[in-house]
Design an enzyme around this catalytic site. Sequence first.
Site: not given
Length: 464
Positions: A151, A404, A429
């Site tokens: 991320s 995601d 994710h």
Amino acid sequence: MLLEKLCLLTLTLGLVKSEYKYETKYFTVPLDHFGFQRTETFQLKYLVNEDFWDRGSGPIFFYTGNEGQIEVFAQHTGFMWEAAQEFNAKIVFAEHRYYGSSMPFGNVSLDNKHIGYLTSSQALADYADLLDYLQDHAVTPKYPVIAFGGSYGGMLAAYIRQKYPHLVAGAIAASAPVHMFPGMTPCDAYYRIVTASFKNDGSKHCVDNIRSSWSAIREFASNATNAEWLRKKWNLCDPLKNSSDVQQLLDFLQSSYETLAMVNYPFASDFLVPLPAYPVRVVCQYLNQTLNGTKLMEGIGKVLDTFTNYNKKTKCADYKKGSDYGNLDASGWDYQACTEMVMPMCTYGDQDMFEPHAWNFTEYSDECFKKFNVRPLPDIARVNYGGDRLQAASNIVFSNGLKDPWAGGGVFNTINESVETMLIIDAAHHLDLMPSSPADPSTVKMAREFHKQRIRRWIQKFRK
Ligand SMILES: *[C@@H]1O[C@H](CO)[C@@H](O)[C@H](O)[C@H]1NC(C)=O
Ligand SMILES: *[C@@H]1O[C@H](CO)[C@@H](O)[C@H](O)[C@H]1NC(C)=O
Ligand SMILES: *[C@@H]1O[C@H](CO)[C@@H](O)[C@H](O)[C@H]1NC(C)=O
Ligand SMILES: *[C@@H]1O[C@H](CO)[C@@H](O)[C@H](O)[C@H]1NC(C)=O
Ligand SMILES: *[C@@H]1O[C@H](CO)[C@@H](O)[C@H](O)[C@H]1NC(C)=O
Ligand SMILES: *[C@@H]1O[C@H](CO)[C@@H](O)[C@H](O)[C@H]1NC(C)=O
Ligand SMILES: *[C@@H]1O[C@H](CO)[C@@H](O)[C@H](O)[C@H]1NC(C)=O
């Protein structure tokens, strides 16, 4: 409202619980790396494990911490721990400044007066100093360093390789939305993926019901008797007294759907909220035929209950708390989103299942100014970090799970032979960074093998 969304650029790590052991250490860094007038320093926290390390020349696996306390990442980035055993690596997790306990001004760090040194560039410079220290300030570093991150942490892993290639031999950047900046990605990409997940893992009915629920809930709740029915039936912590309460409830529902898509993992998880395996599939069961009226309200109520109370321990659905989840520091990230990390988001209501909401930079900037007395610079991230012009970079793998929502801002074209992309069809994710699980789809296992191959190559190159 959009700012709230950005808080969700979270490290949804931590789905398979493991207990990893490490030593907690502190390293002194300057408050300001880029000027000579502020001479204050503070303690940056980092975690170390040397159990598997070949002290002669074993690599250093370095996690570039993102927006939360670093222990969360250490406990949940299982891929790094598993690979470290294979590579005889030292493991280091560095905490991002202004998160966890790496606070330059103690408990007042997030005040407007002190928050100004919270930037990605300062954080990368902290990591660079720490790496130099870990190499004993050697002019010729001895240990190959591999950066890892998911991320925002994945963005930092890529960025540290780009900015400090002499300190970092290569980077695994998982689910890093480095293209989520103005002009680089259609603003509805994120919400189209959320919707696609609900269609593919749920059904078209599920999507249609959610799309029609927004106005249905608004209309239903405008009647006081119905509003009270909703409070009881949906077990809401607060009553729906007026249209701004209802809007908060709708915003909460929207962010619940986003989170469900992000953490749509093949195993039960309890990171952001406790959820079953394949949570999107589970909640869509309640919306699997065209519903209206009270039936639609009952269906959405069951979705809400699954999201807020899967473990049956929640007293009531706290729809007013927004998307501020425990492990993340929403105020720090809000500030970053209001300065460098401007990620345009919008919905149109056709390719996505949400109410139309245009991206309006002026509105966004005004909100930032109200909150932090700053205005965002929409181009600064692209100018600082290269946008999609990464031809001069090398030794980076950008991996993205196609389930995601953040993949919308990911890198999908292999830039050159050493800046590569890895698409993982069945993954949400940064599933590839998590501990391996029997439930992992084969594509995720393949992605992890690919990462290890590239890491091996980068280490060999370093040693040559
Ligand atoms: C912040 O820390 C100081 C000193 O450690 C303490 O006196 C103060 O009460 C704290 N303030 C808040 C808001 O927690
Ligand atoms: C509100 O809804 C109830 C029950 O659905 C109904 O009996 C009542 O007439 C409605 N009130 C108004 C003001 O529309
Ligand atoms: C709506 O009601 C809530 C309490 O439920 C209150 O805090 C808020 O100020 C009200 N907003 C408006 C615009 O009336
Ligand atoms: C919807 O889901 C329920 C519960 O799982 C199931 O019994 C029902 O057959 C499903 N209906 C449709 C139309 O798929
Ligand atoms: C709900 O749908 C049914 C048929 O599916 C229809 O007969 C009914 O009028 C609809 N009710 C509302 C309130 O729209
Ligand atoms: C964007 O927001 C600003 C400030 O809220 C408003 O004045 C402007 O009309 C909006 N622009 C559009 C195109 O909606
Ligand atoms: C990729 O980038 C590296 C580092 O700049 C460079 O050595 C290499 O020639 C590039 N490869 C291609 C195919 O452009």
